[in-house]
Design a protein around this motif. Structure first.
Motif, short mmCIF file in Angstrom:
data_model
loop_
_atom_site.label_atom_id
_atom_site.label_comp_id
_atom_site.label_asym_id
_atom_site.label_seq_id
_atom_site.Cartn_x
_atom_site.Cartn_y
_atom_site.Cartn_z
N VAL A 1 65.11 43.02 -19.29
CA VAL A 1 66.58 43.13 -19.29
C VAL A 1 67.12 43.18 -17.86
N ILE A 2 66.48 43.95 -17.02
CA ILE A 2 66.96 44.09 -15.63
C ILE A 2 66.83 42.77 -14.89
N ARG A 3 65.75 42.04 -15.08
CA ARG A 3 65.59 40.74 -14.43
C ARG A 3 66.60 39.73 -14.92
N LEU A 4 66.90 39.75 -16.23
CA LEU A 4 67.91 38.83 -16.76
C LEU A 4 69.28 39.13 -16.16
N ILE A 5 69.65 40.40 -16.08
CA ILE A 5 70.94 40.76 -15.48
C ILE A 5 70.97 40.39 -14.01
N SER A 6 69.84 40.56 -13.32
CA SER A 6 69.77 40.16 -11.91
C SER A 6 69.94 38.65 -11.76
N ASP A 7 69.26 37.86 -12.61
CA ASP A 7 69.40 36.40 -12.57
C ASP A 7 70.82 35.99 -12.93
N LEU A 8 71.42 36.71 -13.88
CA LEU A 8 72.80 36.39 -14.25
C LEU A 8 73.76 36.63 -13.09
N GLY A 9 73.51 37.71 -12.33
CA GLY A 9 74.36 37.98 -11.18
C GLY A 9 74.17 36.93 -10.09
N VAL A 10 72.92 36.49 -9.85
CA VAL A 10 72.68 35.46 -8.85
C VAL A 10 73.33 34.15 -9.26
N THR A 11 73.22 33.80 -10.54
CA THR A 11 73.84 32.56 -11.04
C THR A 11 75.36 32.61 -10.90
N LYS A 12 75.96 33.73 -11.25
CA LYS A 12 77.42 33.89 -11.12
C LYS A 12 77.87 33.78 -9.67
N GLN A 13 77.12 34.39 -8.78
CA GLN A 13 77.47 34.32 -7.36
C GLN A 13 77.36 32.90 -6.83
N ASN A 14 76.36 32.15 -7.24
CA ASN A 14 76.21 30.77 -6.80
C ASN A 14 77.33 29.89 -7.33
N ILE A 15 77.75 30.13 -8.57
CA ILE A 15 78.83 29.32 -9.15
C ILE A 15 80.14 29.60 -8.42
N ILE A 16 80.37 30.86 -8.11
CA ILE A 16 81.61 31.20 -7.39
C ILE A 16 81.62 30.57 -6.01
N GLU A 17 80.46 30.57 -5.33
CA GLU A 17 80.42 30.01 -3.99
C GLU A 17 80.50 28.49 -4.01
N GLU A 18 79.91 27.86 -5.00
CA GLU A 18 79.90 26.40 -5.02
C GLU A 18 81.21 25.82 -5.54
N SER A 19 81.76 26.40 -6.59
CA SER A 19 82.97 25.83 -7.21
C SER A 19 84.26 26.49 -6.74
N LYS A 20 84.18 27.53 -5.91
CA LYS A 20 85.35 28.23 -5.38
C LYS A 20 86.21 28.78 -6.52
N MET A 21 85.55 29.26 -7.57
CA MET A 21 86.26 29.81 -8.72
C MET A 21 86.45 31.31 -8.53
#
Length: 534
Positions: free
Chosen positions: A102-122
């Motif tokens: 569970v902790i690794r999934l939440i960590s991966d979800l946070g990394v994915t969200k951060q990458n999307i925000i940085e790439e798409s400027k959302m």
């Protein structure tokens, strides 16, 4: 009730930051805010104020290896900036694995969200979070697909390895069959050599005894003729004494084969020297000589018949000589050299007319001719036969040693083949248990009885090698492989590759299970808690 999804919650023991003590805390995972909260007591409402929290975006989670107790399950969580670490302890290993997932999934979800925000400027809103969850699910699908492909590739590799092991095993079985035939031939050859060597040793012993006896007779006859103690004794008297010695030795000879024929000669010599007795003695000698000639002629005739029939001469024939009564031979030669032994009166006139020196020279010549004739006609053939048999003994012994050494090498080679085939059989059996089958191959039905099985079914089995029942070594003991090093090198490389493939298969299976379970956890939480609430 504790939750088991992505928003997992439950009791754990947390190590205090100030005082190194373990305190029970109620832990709650918050995937929406990408954090981990803990409470001193179980909260009645999740929205209540927590005692502390830990940001899980891009965090690091690992098992604590500092403890030596197998019944203690601890893990630690470190934030991305490495400023804060939680040391947690649970009761079971399964619970620890669920928390780590569970902790690794939440960590991966946070990394994915951060990458999307940085790439798409959302902006950080619901759409961004939804896109992050969908991206994470796609990544988990990709991981499961890659794991399946790895499993397919490993299965094909294991099947190819099995086919190659079967080919090598069949080659070794053929070599084993040829080696068995070769061993049987060498065993029969060794048996034949041993029998021949036994006959030759017997013949060698008999010939050695004959040569020794012949030498003793010659030495005694030489002493008789060279005896000069009595100056009145003539050469003829010495010849008579030599014949008497031959009769004495003949009576002590254990071989009585010619003794019956020489009784006439013996009786003639024991009677007075009258004219009738001389005629009887002469007739006995002539009869003895005729019998000897007849025996010789009969032996030659039998040999000619044997040659015509094609019978090979056995080495045991050497133990029966043409004439092994050397006393008879010596007496015959002495009487041929000194016929005056039988008719002394007839030769007295010639002795008076003959010069004394000429008489001595002729007698000395007769003695040397006697020695020479006996040596050439009787003794030398025995020595030549002895050398011949001794040479054959050495040849047979060397041949026997050569065959025995080859047989020992063949036995070592057979041990190598048995050990190599046993190792390949073990590897093939393990592959069969793992279910490594060809695309067109069907597994054996367990319900098929042995009564309905044919011999062809046994030969067509994936592994029909049966190890030898009379093994001289333990199957777990390694032996040096020398004769079939190339085959064993390829087989051992194949078995090593199979072990590596099993490790890869285990890891790929574990990754597939982990990705599928993680996808199910994320998808169920997303559909139940996020989509339904919005």
């Amino acid at each position: 009730m504790d939750s088991t999804g992505l928003d997992k919650s439950g009791w754990v023991n947390k190590k205090a930051q100030v005082m190194p003590s373990w305190n029970p805390r109620y832990l709650v995972a918050d995937p929406l805010h990408l954090r981990l909260k803990y409470y001193k007591d179980r909260p009645s409402d999740i929205s209540s104020k927590e005692r502390g929290e830990l940001k899980l975006a891009n965090c690091t989670v690992s098992v604590d290896q500092t403890t030596n107790d197998e019944n203690v399950y601890r893990f630690l969580i470190t934030t991305a900036d490495h400023r804060k670490t939680f040391h947690l302890e649970v009761e079971t290993q399964y619970e620890m694995q669920e928390w780590i997932r569970v902790i690794r999934l939440i960590s991966d979800l946070g990394v994915t969200k951060q990458n999307i925000i940085e790439e798409s400027k959302m902006n950080d809103n619901y759409e961004t979070f939804k896109l992050s969850v969908e991206t994470l699910l796609q990544r988990l699908d990709t991981q499961s697909t890659e794991a399946r492909r790895s499993l397919d590739r490993i299965a094909k590799q294991k099947w190819k390895s099995k086919c190659r092991l079967i080919e090598l095993r069949d080659e070794m079985e053929e070599k084993h069959r040829k080696l068995r035939i070769k061993q049987q031939e060498m065993k029969a050859q060794e048996k034949s050599y041993r029998e021949d060597l036994s006959h030759l040793n017997q013949a060698l012993y008999v010939l050695q005894q004959q040569v020794r006896r012949s030498n003793e007779i010659q030495q005694q006859i030489v002493e008789k003729f060279g005896n000069n103690q009595d100056p009145n004794m003539t050469i003829l008297d010495k010849a008579k004494s030599a014949v008497q010695l031959c009769r004495t030795l003949l009576s002590n000879n254990p071989n009585k084969r010619y003794l019956g024929q020489s009784q006439g000669l013996k009786a003639a010599k024991s009677q007075p020297d009258t004219d009738d007795n001389k005629d009887n003695s002469a007739s006995n000698i002539e009869e003895y000589s005729k019998n000897q000639n007849l025996d010789t002629y009969a032996d030659k005739k039998d040999k000619k018949k044997a040659k015509k029939k094609g019978r090979a001469r056995s080495y045991s024939d050497l133990t029966v000589s043409k004439s092994d009564i050397f006393e008879d031979e010596m007496a015959k030669i002495i009487m041929d050299a000194f016929p005056e032994i039988l008719n002394d009166g007839a030769n007295k006139a010639n002795d008076q007319n003959q010069n004394m020196y000429e008489k001595q020279n002729s007698e000395v010549i007769k003695i040397f001719e006697l020695y020479h004739r006996y040596y050439v006609e009787v003794h030398l053939p025995r020595e030549m036969e002895l050398r011949k048999v001794r040479t054959k003994c050495e040849q047979k012994y060397n041949s026997l040693r050569y065959v025995s050494n080859k047989k020992e090498l063949a036995r070592r080679e057979e041990d190598e083949i048995d050990w190599v085939m046993m190792e390949m059989k073990r590897a093939i059996d393990r592959l069969n248990k793992e279910g490594v089958l060809a695309p067109n191959e069907k597994p054996n039905k367990k319900g098929k009885s042995k009564k309905h099985r044919n011999k062809d079914d046994d030969n067509n089995e994936p592994n029909h090698f049966k190890p030898p029942t009379n093994e001289r070594r333990d199957s777990s003991t390694m032996i040096p492989v020398l004769a079939h090093r190339s085959t064993w090198s390829e087989a051992s490389d194949t078995i090593f590759q199979l072990n590596v493939a099993r490790q890869q298969q285990y890891q790929a299976t574990k990754d597939l299970e982990e990705s599928l379970k993680s996808r199910e956890v994320v998808k169920s939480w997303y559909e139940e808690k996020v989509v339904s609430s919005y």
